[in-house]
Scaffold this motif. Structure first.
Motif, PDB file in Angstrom:
ATOM      1  N   TRP A  69       0.822  -1.202   0.000  1.00 29.87           N
ATOM      2  CA  TRP A  69       0.000   0.000   0.000  1.00 29.87           C
ATOM      3  C   TRP A  69       0.858   1.255   0.000  1.00 29.87           C
ATOM      4  O   TRP A  69       1.881   1.341   0.688  1.00 29.87           O
ATOM      5  CB  TRP A  69      -0.937  -0.002   1.210  1.00 29.87           C
ATOM      6  CG  TRP A  69      -2.074  -0.959   1.022  1.00 29.87           C
ATOM      7  CD1 TRP A  69      -2.038  -2.310   1.190  1.00 29.87           C
ATOM      8  CD2 TRP A  69      -3.401  -0.643   0.601  1.00 29.87           C
ATOM      9  NE1 TRP A  69      -3.267  -2.863   0.898  1.00 29.87           N
ATOM     10  CE2 TRP A  69      -4.122  -1.863   0.542  1.00 29.87           C
ATOM     11  CE3 TRP A  69      -4.048   0.553   0.283  1.00 29.87           C
ATOM     12  CZ2 TRP A  69      -5.462  -1.914   0.170  1.00 29.87           C
ATOM     13  CZ3 TRP A  69      -5.392   0.497  -0.081  1.00 29.87           C
ATOM     14  CH2 TRP A  69      -6.082  -0.717  -0.143  1.00 29.87           C
ATOM     15  N   TYR A  70       0.388   2.231  -0.796  1.00 34.43           N
ATOM     16  CA  TYR A  70       1.108   3.493  -0.966  1.00 34.43           C
ATOM     17  C   TYR A  70       0.121   4.651  -0.832  1.00 34.43           C
ATOM     18  O   TYR A  70      -1.086   4.488  -1.043  1.00 34.43           O
ATOM     19  CB  TYR A  70       1.775   3.555  -2.343  1.00 34.43           C
ATOM     20  CG  TYR A  70       2.700   2.394  -2.624  1.00 34.43           C
ATOM     21  CD1 TYR A  70       4.030   2.422  -2.212  1.00 34.43           C
ATOM     22  CD2 TYR A  70       2.227   1.255  -3.297  1.00 34.43           C
ATOM     23  CE1 TYR A  70       4.878   1.352  -2.467  1.00 34.43           C
ATOM     24  CE2 TYR A  70       3.070   0.185  -3.560  1.00 34.43           C
ATOM     25  CZ  TYR A  70       4.389   0.236  -3.143  1.00 34.43           C
ATOM     26  OH  TYR A  70       5.229  -0.840  -3.400  1.00 34.43           O
ATOM     27  N   ALA A  71       0.659   5.823  -0.504  1.00 36.24           N
ATOM     28  CA  ALA A  71      -0.152   7.035  -0.414  1.00 36.24           C
ATOM     29  C   ALA A  71       0.379   8.066  -1.402  1.00 36.24           C
ATOM     30  O   ALA A  71       1.594   8.320  -1.453  1.00 36.24           O
ATOM     31  CB  ALA A  71      -0.113   7.607   0.999  1.00 36.24           C
ATOM     32  N   VAL A  72      -0.529   8.656  -2.169  1.00 35.80           N
ATOM     33  CA  VAL A  72      -0.176   9.718  -3.105  1.00 35.80           C
ATOM     34  C   VAL A  72      -0.590  11.050  -2.484  1.00 35.80           C
ATOM     35  O   VAL A  72      -1.782  11.294  -2.259  1.00 35.80           O
ATOM     36  CB  VAL A  72      -0.857   9.526  -4.469  1.00 35.80           C
ATOM     37  CG1 VAL A  72      -0.528  10.689  -5.403  1.00 35.80           C
ATOM     38  CG2 VAL A  72      -0.434   8.203  -5.098  1.00 35.80           C
ATOM     39  N   PHE A  73       0.390  11.886  -2.179  1.00 33.77           N
ATOM     40  CA  PHE A  73       0.144  13.181  -1.564  1.00 33.77           C
ATOM     41  C   PHE A  73       0.101  14.270  -2.630  1.00 33.77           C
ATOM     42  O   PHE A  73       0.616  14.111  -3.737  1.00 33.77           O
ATOM     43  CB  PHE A  73       1.228  13.497  -0.531  1.00 33.77           C
ATOM     44  CG  PHE A  73       1.156  12.639   0.700  1.00 33.77           C
ATOM     45  CD1 PHE A  73       0.319  12.985   1.753  1.00 33.77           C
ATOM     46  CD2 PHE A  73       1.898  11.472   0.805  1.00 33.77           C
ATOM     47  CE1 PHE A  73       0.230  12.194   2.889  1.00 33.77           C
ATOM     48  CE2 PHE A  73       1.818  10.664   1.929  1.00 33.77           C
ATOM     49  CZ  PHE A  73       0.978  11.033   2.969  1.00 33.77           C
ATOM     50  N   GLY A  74      -0.523  15.385  -2.265  1.00 33.70           N
ATOM     51  CA  GLY A  74      -0.562  16.549  -3.148  1.00 33.70           C
ATOM     52  C   GLY A  74       0.615  17.464  -2.856  1.00 33.70           C
ATOM     53  O   GLY A  74       1.741  17.001  -2.650  1.00 33.70           O
ATOM     54  N   ASP A  75       0.366  18.781  -2.845  1.00 33.85           N
ATOM     55  CA  ASP A  75       1.439  19.743  -2.619  1.00 33.85           C
ATOM     56  C   ASP A  75       2.260  19.338  -1.404  1.00 33.85           C
ATOM     57  O   ASP A  75       1.750  19.266  -0.284  1.00 33.85           O
ATOM     58  CB  ASP A  75       0.865  21.141  -2.406  1.00 33.85           C
ATOM     59  CG  ASP A  75       0.277  21.722  -3.687  1.00 33.85           C
ATOM     60  OD1 ASP A  75       0.567  21.187  -4.770  1.00 33.85           O
ATOM     61  OD2 ASP A  75      -0.473  22.703  -3.597  1.00 33.85           O
ATOM     62  N   THR A  76       3.536  19.084  -1.617  1.00 30.49           N
ATOM     63  CA  THR A  76       4.431  18.590  -0.575  1.00 30.49           C
ATOM     64  C   THR A  76       5.476  19.662  -0.264  1.00 30.49           C
ATOM     65  O   THR A  76       6.370  19.926  -1.055  1.00 30.49           O
ATOM     66  CB  THR A  76       5.117  17.283  -1.021  1.00 30.49           C
ATOM     67  OG1 THR A  76       4.107  16.298  -1.302  1.00 30.49           O
ATOM     68  CG2 THR A  76       6.055  16.758   0.044  1.00 30.49           C
ATOM     69  N   ASN A  77       5.316  20.298   0.894  1.00 33.68           N
ATOM     70  CA  ASN A  77       6.231  21.349   1.338  1.00 33.68           C
ATOM     71  C   ASN A  77       7.339  20.725   2.170  1.00 33.68           C
ATOM     72  O   ASN A  77       7.060  19.927   3.066  1.00 33.68           O
ATOM     73  CB  ASN A  77       5.482  22.372   2.203  1.00 33.68           C
ATOM     74  CG  ASN A  77       4.238  22.910   1.527  1.00 33.68           C
ATOM     75  OD1 ASN A  77       4.301  23.781   0.688  1.00 33.68           O
ATOM     76  ND2 ASN A  77       3.085  22.352   1.901  1.00 33.68           N
ATOM     77  N   TYR A  78       8.578  21.090   1.876  1.00 35.42           N
ATOM     78  CA  TYR A  78       9.668  20.526   2.668  1.00 35.42           C
ATOM     79  C   TYR A  78      10.484  21.620   3.344  1.00 35.42           C
ATOM     80  O   TYR A  78      10.501  22.773   2.926  1.00 35.42           O
ATOM     81  CB  TYR A  78      10.555  19.602   1.838  1.00 35.42           C
ATOM     82  CG  TYR A  78      11.076  20.156   0.527  1.00 35.42           C
ATOM     83  CD1 TYR A  78      12.284  20.841   0.465  1.00 35.42           C
ATOM     84  CD2 TYR A  78      10.365  19.931  -0.653  1.00 35.42           C
ATOM     85  CE1 TYR A  78      12.772  21.315  -0.745  1.00 35.42           C
ATOM     86  CE2 TYR A  78      10.840  20.401  -1.856  1.00 35.42           C
ATOM     87  CZ  TYR A  78      12.054  21.093  -1.907  1.00 35.42           C
ATOM     88  OH  TYR A  78      12.522  21.563  -3.108  1.00 35.42           O
ATOM     89  N   CYS A  79      11.129  21.222   4.446  1.00 36.25           N
ATOM     90  CA  CYS A  79      11.801  22.166   5.333  1.00 36.25           C
ATOM     91  C   CYS A  79      13.176  22.570   4.804  1.00 36.25           C
ATOM     92  O   CYS A  79      13.742  21.931   3.913  1.00 36.25           O
ATOM     93  CB  CYS A  79      11.964  21.551   6.721  1.00 36.25           C
ATOM     94  SG  CYS A  79      10.413  21.241   7.579  1.00 36.25           S
ATOM     95  N   ALA A  80      13.702  23.619   5.412  1.00 32.49           N
ATOM     96  CA  ALA A  80      15.049  24.074   5.080  1.00 32.49           C
ATOM     97  C   ALA A  80      16.070  23.012   5.468  1.00 32.49           C
ATOM     98  O   ALA A  80      15.823  22.196   6.358  1.00 32.49           O
ATOM     99  CB  ALA A  80      15.339  25.388   5.811  1.00 32.49           C
ATOM    100  N   PRO A  81      17.227  22.989   4.800  1.00 31.45           N
ATOM    101  CA  PRO A  81      18.248  21.982   5.112  1.00 31.45           C
ATOM    102  C   PRO A  81      18.593  21.962   6.600  1.00 31.45           C
ATOM    103  O   PRO A  81      18.793  23.000   7.223  1.00 31.45           O
ATOM    104  CB  PRO A  81      19.449  22.429   4.274  1.00 31.45           C
ATOM    105  CG  PRO A  81      18.847  23.164   3.122  1.00 31.45           C
ATOM    106  CD  PRO A  81      17.645  23.869   3.689  1.00 31.45           C
ATOM    107  N   GLY A  82      18.602  20.770   7.155  1.00 28.09           N
ATOM    108  CA  GLY A  82      18.949  20.617   8.555  1.00 28.09           C
ATOM    109  C   GLY A  82      17.780  20.653   9.501  1.00 28.09           C
ATOM    110  O   GLY A  82      17.909  20.237  10.659  1.00 28.09           O
ATOM    111  N   VAL A  83      16.623  21.150   9.053  1.00 23.91           N
ATOM    112  CA  VAL A  83      15.437  21.188   9.902  1.00 23.91           C
ATOM    113  C   VAL A  83      14.828  19.786   9.949  1.00 23.91           C
ATOM    114  O   VAL A  83      14.614  19.161   8.914  1.00 23.91           O
ATOM    115  CB  VAL A  83      14.406  22.204   9.385  1.00 23.91           C
ATOM    116  CG1 VAL A  83      13.139  22.160  10.224  1.00 23.91           C
ATOM    117  CG2 VAL A  83      15.002  23.603   9.387  1.00 23.91           C
TER     118      VAL A  83
END
Length: 378
Positions: A69-83
């Protein structure tokens, strides 16, 4: 246990001639009983997070290929390096670093923990790459949205499936609905082909956005079902909220000529695209995005979704994917994160309890927090 309905499915026989439709019939009126009302309680489980990245995202529609089973996400925001803690990412200056328009994760036996796939090489924290790739030759770029719903298995032996998606050009709106072929490569679902001369099959100007409301590989037949919103030409509160349906046998899912379109309960299925969009050709009305599943506990289909613009998690039921669908039952009311907030994208996780006695549901708490609850049924 509840196992009988007051109405039986009418129609469902394929035909290759455009049917005669009775315009006086409203095929979206609720019918039958809804065993969702037998839920004895809902337990809030908490926020859903990645165990190998640092992101905030929405949607997370579940589907399986070859038993995984897998999940397909929409808009994926990612944090600054190291966060490494995404909790306050969107509220902290410098916390937000970038975004991809969709991503994919492997589900674990804990709904609150996902394992993100297609990560880049950033250190110390890697971030998801885009799942459905954009194609610059079709006028797309990194800002183009791909509103994907659940993965649907097409060939378990070959580890293959598909994803339906809507191509969203933001200010310009949704251009069309498309299909992409997905193959599990080195244990990771990967888009290997998008179909259509412009990256989609169904032009949203005149055709429903098949697959953008829900996509479902039926356990009880050979079919994949794709529910979609009204075409852009349908304006007004009532007309724009009808939901339309297409289906195809899984083995034929990458051949557009093999798709059939629901023309209403009296007329059934036809290989011709509908040209009239109202209650006579729609399968349901006024639903949010969601997931369809078979409930072995109640021997019926569940459509898990959310109240458009609201805070309720809803279930409506039917004896078949064609309906007729029952009234909605509210199984949980979420606490929103901010004034005027809402929840959307009701996602079922039936693999966590194959008996159907309990059902885990995740949803998006605006703006980008996915959370989960667990229902227990009588």
């Amino acid at each position: 246990m509840f196992s009988k309905f007051t109405l039986a499915l009418v129609g469902g026989v394929s035909t290759f001639a455009m049917p005669v439709i009775n315009r006086a019939v409203d095929n979206t009126q609720p019918a039958g009983s809804n065993p969702g009302s037998l839920a004895s309680g809902a337990e809030y489980l908490g926020p859903q997070k990645s165990n190998n990245s640092c992101v905030k995202r929405d949607l997370g529609f579940t589907g399986q290929i070859s038993g995984k089973w897998y999940a397909v996400f929409g808009d994926t925001n990612y944090c600054a390096p190291g966060v490494t803690d995404s909790t306050s990412m969107l509220a902290t200056a410098g916390g937000f670093y970038g975004m991809v328009r969709d991503s994919i994760s492997a589900m674990t036996d804990n709904v609150l923990e996902t394992h993100d796939l297609h990560l880049n090489s950033d250190t110390p924290v890697a971030y998801p790459l885009q799942f459905v790739p954009y194609n610059s030759s079709w006028g797309e770029d990194e800002s183009t949205g791909f509103g994907g719903t659940s993965l649907c298995e097409t060939n378990a032996t070959a580890d293959e499936g598909l994803i339906f998606y809507a191509v969203n050009e933001n200010v310009a709106g949704i251009k069309g609905a498309g299909v992409a072929k997905v193959k599990v490569v080195n244990g990771v679902p990967t888009v290997i082909q998008r179909f259509g001369d412009s990256g989609y099959w169904w032009n949203a100007s005149t055709t429903p956005r098949y697959g953008d409301v829900a996509a479902y590989r039926d356990e009880k037949s050979d079919y994949i079902y794709a529910l979609g919103g009204a075409p852009n030409s349908a304006v007004g509160y009532a007309m724009s909220d009808y939901v339309y349906q297409a289906r195809v046998k899984a083995k034929d899912a990458f051949n557009l000529s093999q798709y059939e379109y629901w023309q209403g309960r009296a007329a059934g299925w036809s290989s011709e695209l509908p040209t009239h969009f109202d209650s006579t050709t729609a399968v349901m009305w006024n639903s949010g995005q969601g997931t369809i599943m078979w409930s072995p506990h109640y021997n019926c289909y569940f459509f898990v979704h959310t109240a458009p613009g609201g805070t309720d998690i809803l279930i409506r039921t039917a004896p078949s994917p064609e309906g007729p669908w029952s009234n909605d039952v509210t199984v949980y009311t979420a606490t929103v994160k901010e004034f005027g907030g809402m929840v959307y994208a009701g996602v079922s996780h039936p693999y966590l309890d194959p008996t159907g006695k309990t059902l885990t549901i995740s949803y998006t708490n605006y703006p980008a927090d996915t959370e989960a609850i667990r229902l227990t049924f009588n």
